[in-house]
Design a protein around this motif. Structure first.
Motif, PDB file in Angstrom:
ATOM      1  N   THR A   6      -5.606  -7.668   6.965  1.00 44.89           N
ATOM      2  CA  THR A   6      -6.672  -6.685   7.114  1.00 44.89           C
ATOM      3  C   THR A   6      -6.453  -5.774   8.315  1.00 44.89           C
ATOM      4  O   THR A   6      -7.029  -4.696   8.390  1.00 44.89           O
ATOM      5  CB  THR A   6      -8.034  -7.391   7.270  1.00 44.89           C
ATOM      6  OG1 THR A   6      -7.960  -8.299   8.387  1.00 44.89           O
ATOM      7  CG2 THR A   6      -8.379  -8.169   6.024  1.00 44.89           C
ATOM      8  N   ARG A  45      -1.083  -7.008  -4.015  1.00 45.34           N
ATOM      9  CA  ARG A  45      -2.397  -7.043  -4.657  1.00 45.34           C
ATOM     10  C   ARG A  45      -3.514  -6.647  -3.702  1.00 45.34           C
ATOM     11  O   ARG A  45      -4.635  -6.355  -4.140  1.00 45.34           O
ATOM     12  CB  ARG A  45      -2.679  -8.445  -5.203  1.00 45.34           C
ATOM     13  CG  ARG A  45      -1.738  -8.882  -6.304  1.00 45.34           C
ATOM     14  CD  ARG A  45      -1.991 -10.315  -6.766  1.00 45.34           C
ATOM     15  NE  ARG A  45      -3.369 -10.485  -7.216  1.00 45.34           N
ATOM     16  CZ  ARG A  45      -4.249 -11.320  -6.669  1.00 45.34           C
ATOM     17  NH1 ARG A  45      -3.885 -12.080  -5.641  1.00 45.34           N
ATOM     18  NH2 ARG A  45      -5.474 -11.405  -7.144  1.00 45.34           N
ATOM     19  N   HIS A  46      -3.227  -6.610  -2.411  1.00 48.17           N
ATOM     20  CA  HIS A  46      -4.280  -6.418  -1.414  1.00 48.17           C
ATOM     21  C   HIS A  46      -4.095  -5.168  -0.555  1.00 48.17           C
ATOM     22  O   HIS A  46      -4.808  -4.991   0.422  1.00 48.17           O
ATOM     23  CB  HIS A  46      -4.350  -7.647  -0.504  1.00 48.17           C
ATOM     24  CG  HIS A  46      -4.666  -8.914  -1.235  1.00 48.17           C
ATOM     25  ND1 HIS A  46      -5.922  -9.229  -1.703  1.00 48.17           N
ATOM     26  CD2 HIS A  46      -3.866  -9.948  -1.621  1.00 48.17           C
ATOM     27  CE1 HIS A  46      -5.900 -10.398  -2.322  1.00 48.17           C
ATOM     28  NE2 HIS A  46      -4.664 -10.851  -2.290  1.00 48.17           N
ATOM     29  N   GLN A  47      -3.116  -4.317  -0.895  1.00 45.96           N
ATOM     30  CA  GLN A  47      -2.958  -3.077  -0.150  1.00 45.96           C
ATOM     31  C   GLN A  47      -2.532  -1.963  -1.093  1.00 45.96           C
ATOM     32  O   GLN A  47      -2.079  -2.214  -2.212  1.00 45.96           O
ATOM     33  CB  GLN A  47      -1.958  -3.247   0.997  1.00 45.96           C
ATOM     34  CG  GLN A  47      -0.570  -3.690   0.588  1.00 45.96           C
ATOM     35  CD  GLN A  47       0.335  -3.972   1.782  1.00 45.96           C
ATOM     36  OE1 GLN A  47      -0.038  -4.658   2.743  1.00 45.96           O
ATOM     37  NE2 GLN A  47       1.544  -3.423   1.740  1.00 45.96           N
ATOM     38  N   ASP A  48      -2.692  -0.725  -0.650  1.00 46.35           N
ATOM     39  CA  ASP A  48      -2.476   0.423  -1.523  1.00 46.35           C
ATOM     40  C   ASP A  48      -1.030   0.546  -1.981  1.00 46.35           C
ATOM     41  O   ASP A  48      -0.763   0.889  -3.142  1.00 46.35           O
ATOM     42  CB  ASP A  48      -2.903   1.712  -0.809  1.00 46.35           C
ATOM     43  CG  ASP A  48      -4.410   1.768  -0.573  1.00 46.35           C
ATOM     44  OD1 ASP A  48      -5.139   1.069  -1.314  1.00 46.35           O
ATOM     45  OD2 ASP A  48      -4.841   2.483   0.342  1.00 46.35           O
ATOM     46  N   GLU A  49      -0.076   0.317  -1.072  1.00 43.74           N
ATOM     47  CA  GLU A  49       1.335   0.435  -1.422  1.00 43.74           C
ATOM     48  C   GLU A  49       2.015  -0.919  -1.307  1.00 43.74           C
ATOM     49  O   GLU A  49       1.808  -1.632  -0.325  1.00 43.74           O
ATOM     50  CB  GLU A  49       2.039   1.438  -0.496  1.00 43.74           C
ATOM     51  CG  GLU A  49       1.562   2.866  -0.655  1.00 43.74           C
ATOM     52  CD  GLU A  49       2.391   3.828   0.183  1.00 43.74           C
ATOM     53  OE1 GLU A  49       3.459   3.411   0.681  1.00 43.74           O
ATOM     54  OE2 GLU A  49       1.967   4.985   0.340  1.00 43.74           O
ATOM     55  N   PRO A  94      -1.233  -2.705   6.950  1.00 46.42           N
ATOM     56  CA  PRO A  94      -0.410  -3.079   5.798  1.00 46.42           C
ATOM     57  C   PRO A  94       0.928  -3.676   6.206  1.00 46.42           C
ATOM     58  O   PRO A  94       1.495  -3.324   7.246  1.00 46.42           O
ATOM     59  CB  PRO A  94      -0.213  -1.746   5.068  1.00 46.42           C
ATOM     60  CG  PRO A  94      -0.324  -0.711   6.146  1.00 46.42           C
ATOM     61  CD  PRO A  94      -1.341  -1.245   7.115  1.00 46.42           C
ATOM     62  N   ARG A 153       4.628  -3.525   5.616  1.00 47.29           N
ATOM     63  CA  ARG A 153       5.514  -2.490   5.072  1.00 47.29           C
ATOM     64  C   ARG A 153       6.753  -3.082   4.400  1.00 47.29           C
ATOM     65  O   ARG A 153       7.268  -2.509   3.441  1.00 47.29           O
ATOM     66  CB  ARG A 153       5.952  -1.546   6.197  1.00 47.29           C
ATOM     67  CG  ARG A 153       4.817  -0.819   6.886  1.00 47.29           C
ATOM     68  CD  ARG A 153       4.103   0.104   5.928  1.00 47.29           C
ATOM     69  NE  ARG A 153       3.096   0.917   6.599  1.00 47.29           N
ATOM     70  CZ  ARG A 153       2.202   1.674   5.968  1.00 47.29           C
ATOM     71  NH1 ARG A 153       2.191   1.696   4.631  1.00 47.29           N
ATOM     72  NH2 ARG A 153       1.321   2.373   6.643  1.00 47.29           N
TER      73      ARG A 153
END
Length: 268
Positions: free
Chosen positions: A74, A100-104, A77, A79
């Motif tokens: 949280t 599953r838990h971040q945009d990229e 991200p 990378r």
């Protein structure tokens, strides 16, 4: 960060942007992610997987390992996820769950990626017994290796085979350690580390990394039996998105400046 689940390789212990999956152990001579990260010159927060407490790994599944390592992302991200050897299997699982838990999704970079099987367990036992050569006679070494071969043929399942090989290493290793004056407690620690490593390999066999490996970059050594090298060309070509090969032994792949420069370019 759960301090007993991850080792901080760089940064200040903030939420990691780089995760590295491997089996670090005291006294290990094979280059590790600490060697690589030191050569990257990165200020990013990089964490490395830490093995579970000794003795707990015997009953752990691949999913149990992933649950132990999945970080709280949280704060930022992730990378990049890195994986070395069988650690590449767990790296794939971590990357899939993190996505599953971040945009990229994180990029996935693998070093001699390998899926474990019974032959790999036996090979590690065989090599470890060879390391006892200064402490055991040639007939004793041969006896230990023959016992390992019998165990390989008698056990089809990886978990029973791992238990049998650990028992053999204890049988032949502990007397060898006593000859050097190593106390019983330290000898037991060496055996326990081997058992923990085999438990790690057995757990990795529960996981299928191929969907994530298909989009990954693999950096390969020149050691014939390591990583992608033993695979038939048609299987090897389709297993990862890109492969970069180096004229290096497996043991030095993470300790080479050219490899570090290549990884830095991938991270950029």
């Amino acid at each position: 960060m759960r301090s007993n689940s991850w080792n901080v390789l760089s940064g200040n212990g903030n939420p990691a942007t780089i995760l590295a999956s491997d089996f670090p152990a005291t006294g290990r001579t094979v280059a590790g992610f600490g060697d690589l990260v030191a050569r990257l010159g990165t200020t990013a927060d990089a964490w490395e997987t830490a093995p579970p407490p000794t003795g707990s790994e015997a009953a752990m599944s691949g999913a149990d390992y992933l649950a132990r390592w999945l970080p709280d992302t949280t704060g930022g991200p992730v990378r990049t996820v890195l994986g070395f050897c069988v650690g590449s299997v767990f790296a794939a699982g971590l990357a899939a769950e993190i996505a599953r838990h971040q945009d990229e999704p994180p990029r996935l970079v693998l070093f001699d990626p390998e899926r474990p099987d019974a032959d790999l367990l036996h090979r590690h036992y065989h090599e470890l017994v060879g390391g006892l050569a200064p402490l055991l006679s040639a007939p004793e070494i041969d006896e230990a290796r023959q016992a390992g071969k019998r165990a390989r043929h008698e056990h089809d399942g990886m978990r029973p085979l791992a238990a049998a090989l650990c028992g053999l290493f204890r049988e032949y290793g502990e007397p060898a350690f006593r000859r050097t004056g190593l106390d019983a407690e330290r000898g037991a620690e060496v055996v326990a580390t081997f058992a923990s490593f085999l438990g790690y390999l057995v757990a990795a066999a529960d996981l299928d990394p191929r969907p994530q490996w298909a989009g990954a970059t693999a950096l390969s050594s020149a050691t014939p039996h390591s990583g992608l090298n033993p695979l038939p060309p048609e299987e090897r070509a389709g297993l990862v998105a890109r492969e970069i090969s180096f004229d290096l032994p497996h043991t030095e792949l993470l300790r080479d400046d050219e490899v570090a420069r290549t990884v830095a370019q991938l991270l950029a």
